[in-house]
Design an enzyme around this catalytic site. Structure first.
Site, PDB file in Angstrom:
ATOM      1  N   MET A 199      17.980 -27.749 -17.662  1.00  0.00           N
ATOM      2  CA  MET A 199      16.445 -28.342 -18.140  1.00  0.00           C
ATOM      3  C   MET A 199      15.575 -28.833 -17.177  1.00  0.00           C
ATOM      4  SD  MET A 199      17.269 -28.092 -21.476  1.00  0.00           S
ATOM      5  CE  MET A 199      15.862 -28.768 -22.298  1.00  0.00           C
TER       6      MET A 199
ATOM      7  N   CYS B  81       0.620  -1.318  -0.096  1.00  0.00           N
ATOM      8  CA  CYS B  81       0.053   0.081   0.113  1.00  0.00           C
ATOM      9  C   CYS B  81       0.922   1.307   0.041  1.00  0.00           C
ATOM     10  CB  CYS B  81      -0.902  -0.006   1.434  1.00  0.00           C
ATOM     11  SG  CYS B  81      -0.609  -1.755   2.079  1.00  0.00           S
TER      12      CYS B  81
ATOM     13  N   ASN C  74       3.273  -0.750   5.051  1.00  0.00           N
ATOM     14  CA  ASN C  74       3.482  -0.901   3.596  1.00  0.00           C
ATOM     15  C   ASN C  74       4.310  -1.782   3.323  1.00  0.00           C
ATOM     16  OD1 ASN C  74       3.962  -0.797   0.966  1.00  0.00           O
ATOM     17  ND2 ASN C  74       5.021   1.492   1.023  1.00  0.00           N
ATOM     18  N   GLY C  75       3.791  -2.945   2.830  1.00  0.00           N
ATOM     19  CA  GLY C  75       4.775  -3.811   2.666  1.00  0.00           C
ATOM     20  C   GLY C  75       4.212  -5.436   2.900  1.00  0.00           C
TER      21      GLY C  75
ATOM     22  N   LYS D  99      13.768 -22.294 -11.291  1.00  0.00           N
ATOM     23  CA  LYS D  99      14.498 -21.319 -10.167  1.00  0.00           C
ATOM     24  C   LYS D  99      13.701 -20.207  -9.550  1.00  0.00           C
ATOM     25  CE  LYS D  99      17.718 -19.514 -13.317  1.00  0.00           C
ATOM     26  NZ  LYS D  99      19.121 -19.195 -13.487  1.00  0.00           N
TER      27      LYS D  99
ATOM     28  N   GLU E  65      15.252 -13.356 -21.237  1.00  0.00           N
ATOM     29  CA  GLU E  65      15.974 -11.911 -20.495  1.00  0.00           C
ATOM     30  C   GLU E  65      17.195 -11.221 -21.154  1.00  0.00           C
ATOM     31  OE1 GLU E  65      17.253 -12.419 -16.514  1.00  0.00           O
ATOM     32  OE2 GLU E  65      17.376 -14.558 -16.875  1.00  0.00           O
TER      33      GLU E  65
ATOM     34  N   CYS F 280      17.629 -30.447 -29.872  1.00  0.00           N
ATOM     35  CA  CYS F 280      18.084 -30.596 -28.525  1.00  0.00           C
ATOM     36  C   CYS F 280      17.771 -32.309 -28.263  1.00  0.00           C
ATOM     37  CB  CYS F 280      17.472 -29.995 -27.645  1.00  0.00           C
ATOM     38  SG  CYS F 280      17.571 -30.459 -25.929  1.00  0.00           S
TER      39      CYS F 280
END
Lengths: 449, 1481
Positions: free
Chosen positions: B479, B15, B236-237, B934, B888, B1099
């Protein structure tokens, strides 16, 4: 696995063969060996795949990555133990297996340079014998008796497994010694017979009884056993019933091969019995491994020339898109025997044997054939072309495979193993078949308890 | 038992908070009104529900408005002599009256009088539908009869606790009951609060302080009571450690009686059940407060700052923290807490400082603290101080005296409270310092048998233990996990295998345990906590301090034999008689619990649970079961805190095992079999180490792994983790969980104790009932074995898939799917599903072309996979009209306008290559929160893999390591995510914004929050998803099956009315049409494919991606191997078309023409009963398949999230000549904190039109005046120059792409710019180029992940330059802790007049030195000159004037990798020169 990138820097190195000029004069093993350091390097090429196709392709399920790792670290005894978990006769397969593992090795797929799995296997077991890792063990007895009929690879492998499980095993063999086609079919230049004897000595000490020269009628199995393994192989070779078949000088491949091996083992044969290619112009009909063995044997017997013909078309060289990795590739194979000199022809159907005038074969009339793909994708269909010719020869070997045996209706305590069950196949499959049958037998006995 | 998977316990909120206090003690209505203004200006931090009118909650705490009350005609005594508070009653008047009677009775019993009940006027008309449906009847009660104000607060507290004990109706809630403060709150939006409660607008409604809160909850369910502030605070948190904190508070109740409150049982439970984490915090806080602790004391105990050696605090204070850490585990998590008891008021941040908190003090004596600067309009000239709260620090005022208490003063007072240092040194024992002279054996008798009885395999030894010993870290693999769940595997399992790690996503951030190690701690204290711990006493220190939880045999031996200072231990064997089976195990557990209790009564300090005694007849009880059973039993009998549990078990080998034991209550573990194995390996020479080193490495690896597991939940200390049960199980039955694990329900049901006993017996038999072979078995856990554990990717399946897609043979493809769908035994939960039949002709089903659009490429970064593969995937999916995912690692800009452009552009925590141009070339922008293999972890691309082309796409420097932090540093909380979504939507309003989550229990509630944050698409990734490199334990043990996560998400979204507003996508080991249909029925609209794609491209599942040795040229950077790549996009096109064709067949068979008609139709699933008596037969899918709420089942394809009016639209209109014709334009605007992401949309348009090049420098100049909102200048493009006079909030210059930002205080401001904070946290995050000049200080994490921007700033908080890979940072002022953590590139120059900068640096990856090179010195000087020119900085002017003096005080921070690169570069140039010289000769 020491270094996952080893395959990048270490090329595949095969031990290679003795030079042709040297080897054709004798029946000593053709294949050479690498020194220990090189062998360890070769083993280090294994990438320890997440999905080891070698292991998958191997009928025995040999866990090659595990023992390659052991070898590359110099842990030979561990390698031997790992290898012998799945394979009772690595000294056979290490020499004569066509190595389905190497064909499906990822490095074969990626860079046409598979790990030398078979040779590594052979090194492990040779080292194991040398270092005394292989020694007779005793296993607790369970009081049950089994008979194994036929001492070929399937029978031997079943016997070993059953003995380990505690059964009292008797192997019944019609020939004078054990090994089946490994002893009486495969030429010594591929597998020296001391290899079999060395192993048999261990097996006998471990308590397996061998009875030779015993012909068992499978319709009437001998009494006194709790269960049976039938591993009688495929004794009947496929014949070629064309005109002139009755002429002299036409033999089944095994007639030649068996006799040669027995002769090398010290047996004597009369002149009439002798099958020899010495000075002959040899024609081998059938393009498989047996045919190939015939070629090598004929060379060593001192033939004048050899030709090999095959009814199927010449397979592609190098790569066959119809049999992609990881399947067994149907491609042109050149054996050591071919290297020793042989003319090879394909798409030839034999029409008749020609008489040389003395009741001996003097040639074969062959017709070129074409193979058309079957509309339903099945076996291609043969179409004769009418183009006929004559191949001159005075010594014909029929190497066209063996017939699938028929068995009587066996009782529930009888288990058929190996070629006797599946029809003719590889030694490695026979070994796997023997193990599987042993397991079935054991399950059967255990369930009855 | 719940019918669906939704569980309110997983609700999260976060918040905006604000506090305003008058230091002169004036009570005014203006202050209340200012408070409400603050609240309204924090509106964007709160959220609305699906009906767009229902707020998640807003509220205000004020001092009791005495005059106002009198004016209402209520006869109350004088100020402070009466109590009052709002009460929420059920709408049903009768029940309400009854409750008032209960209240009246309790008040009477306390000797007071309920003198009045006032109807609080409310304006119900403004409420949204959801809020109105559960609107309470609001009354205000007045309690009189107290003779003096003394003790009245405590009596009121007691009354409230008693009433709470008596009434358990969720519609009854006492908002507050106090003689000092009054709270108004409700399920309202920030703007509704004032309208709903007309009281607040009365000019007579006055207060000297106001604490406001605006809530953003993941779910919008009836929750008036969960609005904040609570009785003493607003938060907040998120409290990450809440499960452990609640559990331990419960366990601790037995020893918490105090003089002030009397017997704690009278007010028990201290923590009201069924409330939020913040409410629990508040409950605990008020308990300690009423027990007599001062507010700062309570706060410092509950949220201690980090006090290890890396933290610059005094030894007395450290002792204070250490003493209190024995009494209380930290309440850890991102937290900005504003608190007040009516007189004192203040704020505090957690140890990580993960929530923003800015404050200002005016010359009129007003202090304001808030989540954002600028939410209280104050004229610049009146500000005397601006600052931000620092991690772990408090700021507090006394509204009566007007005194401001600064952190150092408060803490010093606390530290001086008692002689904690002496107490500790007298009482506390350090295990490491004890010596016994005894020598514990490391060998174990019957070693070989026990190895098998504890189910050790060769893989455990070779793949887990040996690497841990060799490298002192956990092994890495790649994998995904494709082996069966423990729940469906018939092989006997270690109990550990049923459990999965939970992790933080979105609502709280994971921590980087490596780079931010300074906040982590594995220190644990064991011993018996005495009674009455609220009375400070030296005796409480009688503890043994363990530096880490894994004990060696020697250490355990010492612990067992300390007789010193009266320590007592007892060993309880955790064994059962194998022949007695389940009954034997149950009896053994029962008696263990009783024996443990008896030990506590005897005063045993720690109990050692040991399975060392396993023999022919006795099998081991799974250690986890034993420890959890005893832990929960002791909690139940209120004796838990009086002893500690230590587990000595042969089962323990992996980090996960230790983590589980600790998570279920153990304080320490001893893996004696692992040590015996290490001993054996050393003796055999298989480990080329001596035993001590090997063991040390092994323990270090476990330590690191534990920190990683803790940190992925955002937890910093093992003390908050112990007993917190931050795990979930798949396949354990409800009864078992309830009886032994303190977990009330089970997601999919599962096994009971009988199966555990059976497995224990079977494992025992492996070792003790048969002849053991001399080699351990290899069961194929991590790689395929024919006769081993089943894998879903078999060699046959791989071969068939490759062949069929390469040759375009559909028949062969069907062979593939029949191999995969037909595996012998089930692997995944969906394997139990089949579908209802109602066939129609296949011609009627929508075509393949439509269905393939639902298939997308899973995120795989270029770098993780090769260029060929990455481009083939993009090409194939573009051809199909679908989207591939960049992953990424950014994308080569050459690809942007070609058919190789990836449709989905990922934005991950590392922000590699995330430029404005990258974003505008996306059809979908995906915020990657977590990855199945992960979740909650970061990653690292080692420098040797960063070649020229990777560096180019990632906007970094070749050869420099690139670290992806575990959290997004701009998402610590749900409202942060909303902000990032807002930022990205501004940059590219056309693109869909998606958020990738990983399945875990509670993901549904997170997803609902994400939907409310206005994401267009949510990905629920299965834990089985693949990876290019990840710790083995994470691949196997983190996250859960997508089936469960997806179902919970479906149920929660429908319950919230949000399902049609968001598209759901799932992934994780999907391969066949059957998988697609099964997941569609569970609620997925779209499907991601990762591993399958790679397999189509060649693969062969080597699982060696992390080793850079991919022989298929896919997952490698090795040039030689890249040449071996032979994939092609045609095969992928075939794959997806085949898949769609197969889906069509299923649709036809099920009788549906359109795919969307089956989405969410769980009624079409038939659960195939597993073999009776099998483990799988105990599974129960009813919660998974249940659909209680009605509403749309699939995404509405026409739904769009639209941006409202933003400042950029005005700027763009005014700047048209610049944007279109490149003419110079200058503009001026006023700005406030509600103007967020200013510059982002503008930059998007520039990047769209001009690409990376942008506009010529200086084309567009915009000056702003005021307080800028978050993300000011985000993604600002080249050619745009922003000048801000005033201040700014978090995320300034995020993703800066060439623009220039200048920030300086308002010209009217009188304060010294260089001593005041004018900007928030996380500035220049992921900036790739451009510049920032700021005359003033910034908050934490300045220039985090900067990869090319240049910045000059006059002071920074903690973690400056974290993960920086390029650019320049000049700091002309103080820095916080952990400077340059994970910094691998770029340079920083820091002015260090006090010569103590090295202390604040994280030296792991950098070197410090004076500036030696002339070029560097010139660079610095010119940057400072530029700074002065642009900002008019007085400091810079001073420096330049006396440059020679100042120059000496600068320190150059050089990353060692960068140094090497620079060096190589120099060498290269030299060599070139030399070559040229030689040519001249």
């Amino acid at each position: 696995m020491g270094n996952p990138n080893a395959f990048l820097t270490i090329p595949r190195q095969e031990a290679g063969h003795r030079p042709v000029y040297e080897r054709v004069s004798n029946f000593g093993e053709v294949e050479q060996t690498l020194n220990e350091g090189d062998r360890m390097l070769q083993a280090s090429r294994c990438m320890d795949c997440g999905v080891p196709f070698c292991h998958w392709a191997c009928p025995l399920g040999n866990r090659s990555p595990e023992w390659q790792d052991a070898v590359c670290k110099g842990k030979w005894e561990l390698a031997y133990k790992l290898l012998s978990q799945t394979n009772d006769f690595p000294e056979f397969t290490g020499r004569i297996c066509p190595a389905l593992c190497e064909k499906s090795c990822v490095l074969n797929h990626a860079m046409d340079a598979p790990v030398t799995v078979r040779e590594n296997e052979c090194s492990i077991i040779e080292r194991a014998f040398r270092e005394g890792y292989v020694h007779p063990r005793s296993y607790p007895r369970n009081g049950r008796k089994v008979a194994v009929v036929g001492a070929g690879p399937a029978g031997l492998s079943a016997a070993v497994q059953l003995n380990k499980k505690g059964y009292e095993v008797t192997v019944l063999e019609k020939m004078p010694s054990a090994g089946g086609l490994v002893r009486y079919g495969i030429p010594n230049f591929k597998l020296d017979k001391y290899v079999i004897d060395r192993r048999l000595a261990v097996l006998e000490q471990e308590g397996i009884t061998f009875r030779y020269g015993v012909k068992v009628d499978t319709e009437h199995l001998p009494e006194g056993y709790d269960a049976y393994i039938i591993s009688t192989g495929t004794p009947v070779a496929r014949d070629l019933p064309i005109p002139g078949r009755e002429l002299k000088g036409i033999y089944f491949a095994l007639d030649l091969l068996t006799q040669q091996n027995r002769r090398l083992a010290g047996e004597q044969f009369s002149k009439e019995e002798t099958v020899s290619a010495k000075g002959r112009k040899v024609l081998v009909i059938g393009g498989g491994d047996t045919g190939s063995d015939c070629i090598g044997t004929c060379h060593r017997q001192g033939c004048r020339s050899v030709m090999q013909i095959e009814i199927m078309p010449k397979p592609p060289e190098g790569y066959n898109p119809a049999t992609p990795w990881p399947a067994w590739p149907m491609i042109l194979r050149t054996s050591t025997s071919h290297e020793e000199g042989c003319e090879r022809r394909w798409s030839l159907s034999s029409c008749r044997f020609l008489d040389d005038g003395n009741g001996r074969v003097g040639g074969v009339e062959v017709e070129e054939v074409e193979w058309l793909p079957a509309p339903d994708g099945g076996r291609p269909q043969m179409k004769p072309t009418g183009r006929k010719s004559i191949i001159e020869c005075d010594f014909v070997l029929l190497a066209m495979g063996f017939l699938r045996p028929q068995h009587p209706q066996f009782g529930p305590n009888v288990f058929v193993a190996g070629d006797a069950r599946t029809g003719p196949s590889l030694v490695v499959r026979a070994l796997a078949g023997g193990r599987a049958a042993a397991q079935e037998l054991d399950d059967y006995i255990m369930n009855r308890l | 038992m719940e019918r669906t998977l939704y569980d309110p316990a997983y609700e999260h909120d976060a918040c905006g908070v604000g506090l305003i206090a008058d230091l002169n003690g004036n009570k005014t209505h203006q202050l209340v009104s200012d408070g409400l203004t603050m609240l309204e200006n924090l509106k964007h931090r709160g959220a609305e529900g699906a009906d767009a009118k229902t707020g998640d909650g807003a509220g205000i705490m004020v001092q009791i408005p005495h005059e106002f009350i009198l004016l209402q005609g209520i006869p109350v005594p004088e100020r402070s002599r009466y109590g009052t508070g709002l009460v929420f009653l059920p709408k049903d008047g009768k029940a309400g009256e009854e409750y008032i009677e209960v209240l009246r009775e309790e008040i009477r019993r306390e000797g007071l009088v309920l003198s009045n009940v006032r109807e609080v006027p409310v304006n119900s008309d403004i409420l949204g539908e959801t809020a109105r449906a559960c609107e309470p009847h609001v009354v205000q009660v007045f309690i009189t009869g107290a003779n003096s104000p003394e003790g009245l607060e405590t009596r009121l507290y007691r009354i409230r606790k008693h009433v709470e004990q008596k009434i358990s109706d969720k519609d009854f809630y006492i908002v507050s009951l106090s003689s000092k403060v009054l709270i108004y709150k409700g399920m309202l939006t920030s703007t509704q609060l004032k309208e709903y409660y007309p009281d607040l607008s009365s000019p007579f409604f006055t207060s000297g302080l106001a604490l406001v809160h605006s809530r953003f909850s993941t779910n919008t369910f009836p929750a008036w009571s969960l609005a904040q502030p609570f009785r003493m605070m607003a938060h907040n948190g998120e409290i990450n450690t809440i499960r452990g904190n609640r559990g331990w508070m419960e366990a601790r109740e037995g020893v918490l009686s105090s003089k002030a409150l009397g017997d704690v049982r009278d007010i028990s439970p201290i923590i009201q059940p069924g409330m939020s984490d913040s409410a629990s915090f508040d409950n605990t806080m008020e308990f300690f407060y009423h027990s007599g602790m001062e507010l700062p004391h309570v706060m410092s105990m509950m949220i201690p700052e980090s006090f290890n050696e890396k933290n610059p605090i005094g030894n007395d204070l450290k002792a204070f923290y250490e003493y209190h850490s024995i009494l209380m585990e930290p309440w850890d998590g991102p937290a900005a807490i504003l608190f007040s008891d009516g007189r004192y008021a203040g704020g505090m941040l957690d140890r990580n400082g993960l929530r923003p908190s800015r404050y200002l003090i005016t010359d009129k004596g007003v202090l304001a603290i808030a989540s954002e600067a600028g939410c209280l309009p104050v004229s610049a000239g009146s500000v005397v101080e601006k600052g931000s709260l620092q991690p772990g620090k408090i700021l507090m005022v006394d509204t009566r005296t007007g005194r401001i208490f600064r952190n150092d003063e408060i803490k010093q007072t606390l530290a001086d409270g008692h002689d904690y240092r002496r107490w500790l040194s007298n009482g506390r024992i350090e295990l490491a310092k004890l010596r016994s002279g005894r020598k514990a054996e490391n060998t174990v008798p019957d070693f070989e048998k026990k190895l098998r009885a504890f189910d050790y395999t060769r893989e455990d030894v070779e793949r887990i233990i040996i690497p841990m010993c060799n490298s002192a870290s956990e092994p890495v693999s790649s994998m995904g996990n494709d082996t069966p769940l423990a729940a469906v595997s018939e092989r006997p399992q270690l109990l550990f295998n049923y459990f999965r790690q939970q992790f933080a996503q979105v609502t709280n951030p994971p921590i980087d345990p490596i780079r931010e190690d300074l906040v982590m701690s594995l220190t644990e204290y064991i011993g018996a906590v005495g009674m009455n711990i609220l009375t400070p006493d030296e005796d409480h220190c009688k503890m043994v301090r363990l530096p880490q939880p894994v004990l060696t045999n020697d250490e355990l031996d010492i612990l067992c034999h300390i007789r010193y200072k009266g320590f007592n231990t007892e060993v309880l064997p955790i064994l059962f008689e194998k022949s007695k089976g389940e009954i034997g195990m149950k009896e053994a557990l029962d008696s263990l619990c009783r024996e443990a209790e008896a030990s506590v009564d005897k005063g045993i300090n720690y109990i050692i649970l040991s399975d060392r005694g396993i023999d022919e007849t006795h099998a081991a009880i799974p250690s986890l079961l034993a420890v959890s059973a005893i832990h929960h039993y002791l909690v139940k009998v209120q004796k838990r805190v009086r002893t500690a549990l230590i587990v000595e078990s042969g089962e323990i080998r992996e980090t996960m095992h230790s983590a589980l034991l600790l998570g279920y209550g153990a304080s320490a573990v001893n893996p004696y079999m692992a040590f015996a194995i290490i001993d054996d390996l050393v003796k055999k020479g298989e480990l080329q180490l001596d035993f001590e080193t090997a063991r040390k490495n092994y323990i270090k690896a476990v330590d690191k792994g534990l920190k990683k597991i803790l940190s992925k939940m955002g937890i910093s200390t093992i003390r908050s983790y112990r007993g917190a049960k931050i795990f979930e199980s798949i396949g354990l039955g409800a009864e078992l969980l309830k009886d032994y694990f303190g977990t009330p329900s089970s997601t999919v049901g599962g096994i009971s104790l009988s199966r555990i006993a059976l497995d224990a017996a079977r494992l025992h038999a492996q070792g003790f009932c048969s002849e053991v072979s001399d080699i351990l078995p290899h069961v194929g856990q991590y790689s395929f074995r024919k006769d081993g554990i089943q894998h879903s990717w078999t060699p046959e399946a791989i071969a068939a898939l490759q062949l069929s897609t390469r040759t375009g043979n559909y028949k062969k493809f069907k062979e593939f799917t029949s191999i995969v769908d037909g595996h012998k035994d089930p692997i995944f939960l969906r394997d139990f599903f089949s579908f209802r039949h109602n066939p129609i002709p296949i011609e009627e089903v929508e075509p393949v072309e439509e269905i393939v659009k639902r298939f997308v490429g899973a995120a795989m970064s270029f770098g993780a996979i090769s260029q060929g593969a990455h481009e083939a995937i993009a090409e194939a999916l573009n051809r199909l009209g679908s989207r591939s995912n960049t992953g990424e690692g950014g994308e080569d800009r050459e690809r942007f306008h070609t058919d190789k452009n990836s449709g989905i552009k990922q934005v991950a925590s590392g922000r590699f290559g995330v430029t404005t141009e990258y974003l505008v070339n996306a059809r979908e922008i995906q915020i990657k929160i977590a990855q199945g293999a992960k979740p909650g972890e970061g990653g690292q691309l080692p420098g040797y893999k960063v070649d020229e082309i990777i560096a180019r796409t990632r906007h970094s420097i070749p050869g420099i390591s690139l670290i992806s932090p575990p959290p997004h540093h701009d998402i610590y909380s749900i409202e942060d995510l909303a902000q990032l979504i807002f930022d990205l939507r501004n940059v590219n309003p056309e693109a869909r914004i998606s958020v990738k989550l990983v399945a875990e229990s509670g993901v549904g509630t997170v997803a609902a929050g994400v939907a409310k944050a206005k994401a267009d698409l949510i990905v629920i990734s299965g834990a089985e998803g693949g990876t290019g490199a990840s710790p083995m334990s994470s691949i196997r043990y983190a996250g859960i099956s997508p089936e469960i996560g997806l179902s919970e998400t479906r149920q929660t979204l429908i319950k919230n009315g949000l399902r049609d507003k968001v598209t759901l996508q799932t992934d994780g080991q999907l391969k066949t049409g059957r998988d697609v249909v099964a997941m569609a029925l569970l609620g997925a609209d779209e499907f991601g494919f990762g591993t399958a794609q790679l397999i189509v491209l060649g693969c062969v599942l080597m699982r060696k991606c992390h080793a850079n040795s991919c022989p298929m040229g896919i997952a490698t950077r090795n040039k030689k191997l890249l040449g071996l790549y032979r994939g092609c996009s045609d095969s992928l096109v075939n794959y997806y078309r085949f898949l769609a064709e197969e889906v069509r067949e299923y649709l036809a068979d099920m009788g549906f023409r359109k795919f969307e008609d089956i989405v969410g139709r769980t009624d079409l699933i038939v659960v195939d009963r597993a073999k009776a008596g099998s483990k799988a037969a105990s599974l129960d899918f009813s919660r998974l398949l249940c659909q209680d709420d009605e509403g749309p089942l699939h995404a509405d394809p026409d739904h769009r999230n639209i941006l409202g009016d933003v400042l950029d639209k005005h700027i763009m209109a005014a700047a048209r000549p610049a944007l279109e014709e490149g003419r110079n334009v200058s503009l001026h605007y006023g700005i406030s904190n509600t103007d967020r992401a200013v510059g982002a949309m503008l930059s998007g348009r520039i990047a769209e039109r001009y690409g990376e090049e942008g506009l010529p420098d200086g084309t567009l100049n915009v000056t702003f005046h005021g307080s800028a909102g978050q993300s000011f200048g985000a993604f600002l493009m080249k050619g745009v120059s922003f000048r801000l006079e005033g201040e700014t909030n978090d995320y300034l210059g995020k993703g800066l792409s060439g623009g220039r930002i200048v920030v300086r205080p308002d010209p009217d401001a009188h304060f010294d710019a260089s001593a005041n904070t004018i900007a928030g946290n996380t500035l220049l995050y992921g900036a790739t180029s451009g510049s920032l000049f700021m005359a003033g200080r910034a908050g934490e994490r300045f220039a985090v992940r900067n990869s090319g921007a240049i910045a000059v700033v006059e002071g920074v908080g903690d973690h400056c330059c974290e993960y920086m890979t390029g650019g320049r940072v000049v700091v002309l002022g103080p820095t916080g802790r952990n400077f340059a953590a994970g910094m691998s590139g770029g340079l920083a120059y820091v002015w260090d007049p006090d010569h103590n900068f090295d202390y604040y640096c994280n030296m792991e990856m950098i070197e410090l030195g004076l500036i030696e090179e002339k070029a560097r010195m010139e660079e610095l000087k010119s940057l400072i000159a530029e700074h002065r020119r642009l900002t008019g900085s007085a400091l810079a002017a001073r420096m330049l004037e006396h440059w020679s003096e100042y120059a000496e005080d600068f320190i150059q921070v050089t990353p060692i990798e960068y140094k090497r690169v620079l060096h190589e570069e120099q060498l290269r140039k030299l060599n070139e020169k030399i070559d040229n010289v030689q040519m001249d000769y």
